[in-house]
Write a protein that holds these residues in place. Structure first.
Motif, PDB file in Angstrom:
ATOM      1  N   VAL A 253     -44.003 -24.164  44.464  1.00 50.11           N
ATOM      2  CA  VAL A 253     -43.228 -23.861  43.649  1.00 50.11           C
ATOM      3  C   VAL A 253     -43.173 -24.035  42.078  1.00 50.11           C
ATOM      4  N   PRO A 254     -42.705 -23.086  41.268  1.00 45.52           N
ATOM      5  CA  PRO A 254     -43.008 -23.155  39.834  1.00 45.52           C
ATOM      6  C   PRO A 254     -43.306 -24.347  39.086  1.00 45.52           C
ATOM      7  N   ALA A 255     -44.472 -24.264  38.356  1.00 38.49           N
ATOM      8  CA  ALA A 255     -45.025 -25.575  37.992  1.00 38.49           C
ATOM      9  C   ALA A 255     -43.945 -26.212  36.972  1.00 38.49           C
ATOM     10  N   GLU A 256     -43.156 -25.635  36.272  1.00 39.20           N
ATOM     11  CA  GLU A 256     -42.096 -26.270  35.438  1.00 39.20           C
ATOM     12  C   GLU A 256     -41.071 -26.797  36.184  1.00 39.20           C
ATOM     13  N   LEU A 257     -41.004 -26.901  37.308  1.00 43.91           N
ATOM     14  CA  LEU A 257     -39.763 -27.219  38.280  1.00 43.91           C
ATOM     15  C   LEU A 257     -40.223 -28.735  38.994  1.00 43.91           C
ATOM     16  N   HIS A 258     -39.387 -29.525  38.843  1.00 40.69           N
ATOM     17  CA  HIS A 258     -39.779 -30.757  39.613  1.00 40.69           C
ATOM     18  C   HIS A 258     -38.990 -30.730  40.821  1.00 40.69           C
TER      19      HIS A 258
ATOM     20  N   GLU B 283     -28.763 -25.238  37.961  1.00 46.66           N
ATOM     21  CA  GLU B 283     -28.652 -24.026  36.988  1.00 46.66           C
ATOM     22  C   GLU B 283     -30.075 -23.753  36.515  1.00 46.66           C
ATOM     23  N   ARG B 284     -30.486 -24.537  36.033  1.00 47.37           N
ATOM     24  CA  ARG B 284     -31.999 -24.398  35.487  1.00 47.37           C
ATOM     25  C   ARG B 284     -32.896 -24.077  36.544  1.00 47.37           C
ATOM     26  N   ALA B 285     -32.826 -24.527  37.623  1.00 47.70           N
ATOM     27  CA  ALA B 285     -33.976 -24.416  38.790  1.00 47.70           C
ATOM     28  C   ALA B 285     -33.732 -23.037  39.155  1.00 47.70           C
ATOM     29  N   VAL B 286     -32.288 -22.704  39.335  1.00 48.39           N
ATOM     30  CA  VAL B 286     -32.071 -21.294  40.001  1.00 48.39           C
ATOM     31  C   VAL B 286     -32.701 -20.166  38.775  1.00 48.39           C
ATOM     32  N   GLN B 287     -32.624 -20.393  37.664  1.00 47.82           N
ATOM     33  CA  GLN B 287     -33.131 -19.462  36.738  1.00 47.82           C
ATOM     34  C   GLN B 287     -34.597 -19.397  36.645  1.00 47.82           C
ATOM     35  N   VAL B 288     -35.272 -20.454  36.965  1.00 47.67           N
ATOM     36  CA  VAL B 288     -36.681 -20.552  36.968  1.00 47.67           C
ATOM     37  C   VAL B 288     -37.218 -19.646  38.162  1.00 47.67           C
ATOM     38  N   LEU B 289     -36.409 -20.149  39.235  1.00 47.44           N
ATOM     39  CA  LEU B 289     -36.583 -19.435  40.620  1.00 47.44           C
ATOM     40  C   LEU B 289     -36.565 -17.853  40.570  1.00 47.44           C
ATOM     41  N   ASN B 290     -35.454 -17.342  39.841  1.00 44.90           N
ATOM     42  CA  ASN B 290     -35.018 -16.070  39.735  1.00 44.90           C
ATOM     43  C   ASN B 290     -36.315 -15.439  38.905  1.00 44.90           C
ATOM     44  N   ALA B 291     -36.577 -16.030  37.835  1.00 42.33           N
ATOM     45  CA  ALA B 291     -37.736 -15.668  36.817  1.00 42.33           C
ATOM     46  C   ALA B 291     -39.003 -15.497  37.603  1.00 42.33           C
TER      47      ALA B 291
END
Length: 353
Positions: free
Chosen positions: A55-60, A186-194
């Motif tokens: 998973v993206p590193a910035e996501l917990h 919402e933040r997690a969705v933005q990170v995943l979409n990016a």
């Protein structure tokens, strides 16, 4: 004093039982919701192109994948793939759900075997590893642990959990993938979409299970807590009236003892011992009675007994500490008041006594 002891013990018992059952209902709601969703939020991935479980590193967060299968007797089961290294970051877990800690369970899934067997955790009330044929996903399955339930189990009777690394991408075809996270979805969705992931609906633990039956139980026993505090107030007033009623007789006794050379510190100690025995007995009886009631009604008040996990009685440690603290402070204050009132009693009161 016997009546006072009874009222005080009943008050503490009602408070302990009320707090315990209300907390148990709320914790059980969280447990069952997390068991269905896996975490606070589960973000569905639609047509993911990722070949890894990172998973993206910035996501917990952590990535999971699951599929459904049926075994003998048309029993519904689920196969769950997890990333042992990151599951604790996004998934919810409580140690009371199993005899083995989550870290030990995840470590067991990572250990390779020279014979090529796949380590699997069996969750649920059915021995799934005995029903699944060798052709169903796991040709060489080795059970490393058995737990009553596991996050993301949903409403299935059982589940098999293993690591992503033991199944090739071709074998994972048809699995539904999700991102479990405790962060803002919402933040997690933005990170995943990016990161190039196409996301679908977001499942929330708060709406996964019907809240009202649990809240009704919590509200009813929260009212018991209010009733317990009312009884506690009655006990305090009764104690103060008892001390005031005995003030003149104790003043005479204190005057005589003072004439005999007994110091005020010793007088205070006698009051402290008497009141401490009373408060300690009431606290022990009340908390013990509340714990007994909690143990008896916890599982009987479960609105959804078929949905894992089974409710576990909430801890009464906080109630015990609060009650003990209040009792200690009350004993010191009442004992000090009794000695002070007796020492300051006027001569005419002593003669009238």
């Amino acid at each position: 004093m016997v009546a006072l002891l009874g009222v005080a013990g009943l008050a503490i018992g009602v408070i302990a039982a009320g707090v315990g059952v209300a907390s148990t209902a709320r914790e059980s709601l969280e447990d069952k919701s997390w068991m269905r969703v896996g975490s606070d939020h589960a973000i569905s991935l639609v047509g993911t192109s990722s070949q890894t479980f990172d998973v993206p590193a910035e996501l917990h967060a952590t990535r999971i994948a699951f599929t459904q299968l049926y075994i003998e007797g048309n029993i519904g089961a689920r196969i769950l793939l997890v990333d042992p290294k990151t599951f604790a970051d996004g998934g919810r877990w409580r140690d009371r759900w199993a005899d083995t800690s989550l870290s030990d369970l995840m470590a067991a899934l990572e250990k390779p075997r020279p014979d090529g067997t796949i380590p699997v955790i069996v969750a649920g009330q059915y021995p799934l590893n005995e029903f699944i044929s060798p052709a169903d996903y796991f040709k060489n399955m080795r059970t490393v642990a058995t737990v009553p339930s596991f996050p993301a189990m949903g409403q299935f009777e059982g589940m098999l959990i293993t690591s992503w690394q033991w199944l090739a991408q071709s074998e994972r075809r048809g699995f539904v993938q999700q991102i479990l996270t405790t962060e803002n979805p919402e933040r997690a969705v933005q990170v995943l979409n990016a990161a190039g992931e196409t996301t679908g609906p977001v499942l929330e633990a708060k709406t996964a299970t019907e809240h009202l039956p649990f809240l009704v139980v919590a509200w009813i026993f929260a009212f018991f807590v209010v009733l317990g505090f009312a009884l506690a107030a009655v006990a305090v007033v009764t104690l103060l009236v008892s001390v005031e009623t005995r003030r003149r007789s104790t003043a005479v006794a204190h005057a005589l003892l003072a004439r005999m050379g007994l110091r005020s510190r010793a007088l205070l100690a006698t009051h402290l011992v008497e009141l401490a025995i009373l408060a300690g007995t009431a606290t022990a009886v009340g908390v013990g009675g509340g714990w007994f009631v909690l143990e008896m009604v916890t599982q009987r008040l479960d609105p959804y007994p078929a949905l894992a996990p089974v409710p576990q009685p909430a801890s009464l440690q906080g109630v015990g500490l609060m009650t003990s603290t209040v009792a200690i402070v009350g004993v010191v204050l009442v004992a000090g008041y009794a000695v002070r009132a007796a020492k300051r009693a006027k001569v005419r009161e002593l003669l009238r006594a």
